[in-house]
Design a protein around this motif. Sequence first.
Motif, short mmCIF file in Angstrom:
data_model
loop_
_atom_site.label_atom_id
_atom_site.label_comp_id
_atom_site.label_asym_id
_atom_site.label_seq_id
_atom_site.Cartn_x
_atom_site.Cartn_y
_atom_site.Cartn_z
N GLY A 81 0.80 -1.22 0.00
CA GLY A 81 0.00 0.00 0.00
C GLY A 81 0.83 1.26 0.00
N SER A 153 -6.59 7.10 5.74
CA SER A 153 -5.37 6.31 5.60
C SER A 153 -4.87 6.37 4.16
N HIS A 155 -2.19 4.74 2.96
CA HIS A 155 -1.81 3.40 2.52
C HIS A 155 -3.04 2.66 1.96
N THR A 156 -4.15 2.76 2.66
CA THR A 156 -5.35 2.05 2.23
C THR A 156 -5.88 2.61 0.92
N ALA A 187 -6.31 -4.60 -1.03
CA ALA A 187 -6.72 -3.36 -0.37
C ALA A 187 -7.28 -3.62 1.02
N VAL A 190 -4.26 -4.60 3.31
CA VAL A 190 -3.40 -3.48 3.69
C VAL A 190 -4.08 -2.63 4.76
N GLY A 191 -5.36 -2.36 4.59
CA GLY A 191 -6.07 -1.56 5.60
C GLY A 191 -6.10 -2.25 6.96
N THR A 194 -2.67 -2.04 8.76
CA THR A 194 -2.35 -0.78 9.44
C THR A 194 -3.04 -0.69 10.80
N HIS A 200 -2.85 3.28 12.33
CA HIS A 200 -4.07 3.98 11.93
C HIS A 200 -5.22 3.56 12.83
N VAL A 205 -9.03 3.81 8.22
CA VAL A 205 -9.04 2.79 7.19
C VAL A 205 -10.36 2.80 6.43
N TRP A 209 -10.63 3.40 2.37
CA TRP A 209 -11.30 2.55 1.39
C TRP A 209 -12.29 3.36 0.55
#
Length: 339
Positions: A81, A153, A155-156, A187, A190-191, A194, A200, A205, A209
């Motif tokens: 991510g 987030s 990364h998400t 996806a 990864v969420g 975290t 996070h 998260v 998304w």
Amino acid sequence: MRTDIFARLDREPEPPKIEIPRMSRTRAALFGGTLAFYIAIVVAVLVSSSLVILDWKIMLFRPYQQWPDLHAFLDYFVVLGQRGPTAVMIAAWLGWRSWRQHTLRPLLVLGAALLALNVTVGAVKLGLGRLGPHYATQIGSAELFAGGDIFPSGHTANAVVTWGILAYLATTPRARRYLSIMSSVVALGVGATTVYLGTHWLSDVLLGWAAGLLILLGLPWFEPLIGRTERTVLGLRDRLRDRWRNRPRQTPVVPVAVGGAPWPVPVPQEVPHTGEEVCEPVGAGHPGRAGAPGRPVGQLAAAAQLTAQPRPHGVRSERTPVTPAGSRRPPRSRPLTGG
């Protein structure tokens, strides 16, 4: 018979027409529902609802301490991510597809999606300024407007967009189905990672998304701009190519005298040195001065070098005299006396 993969790819027919997704009613309905969910998450965090309480319960539970065996693997998995590595991998794959399909659309779609993601997510991050779980100061608070950059987030959202682009650009329904499943798993993973690592909140998260899904659902609105950009870039490339091919060729210029013949180039001649004092009569090269004393070999070599290398023209007083210095009259004799 060649059996390598490149020979097989060369024999594969190219798709006759690449289908460009349109903003259908289903896609528009999904976009509206995702946008409503996005706004609901933001409002729930702003009013410190039960969602914020759930954030604190999960953070105090500390999943990374409950299941420590997963920590080493998930530290590497969360890189899927991260914007830098994933963008390089996906750009390399889409660049190869662009070369195979003779179009810039895959790379332009990726660039437009990442640009829209950075602008929208970055604006909300800086505007709300939420602190992460490791920097929280008051239990039960939303930790908003405190100078943080954790909500939503990144990364998400980046995992949703980067891996979802592969499904968006798929050319067959079967490939689109498989790539959609793969990108969804990445996806979601990864969420959740975290949240496990404590970097996070759960609400971060959820908003990540939603933010990434909004970008993917809204990409058909960017397709006209992407098409115009591709035509502009390809047209510029064709003009530069034609200008390069039709450029005039330069021919070497040869200096020509007034009569049309090339200028003569003096070639110095080497005089062998025999150790004897050989002189050249000056009268041979200078008419009207026969019988004048000659010049030694050293002066001949110097004259040859001066002929090969031009020197600036000086005044008459600065020129080297050809004849020896002094008067050429014979010395005056003593008068005879006596008778």
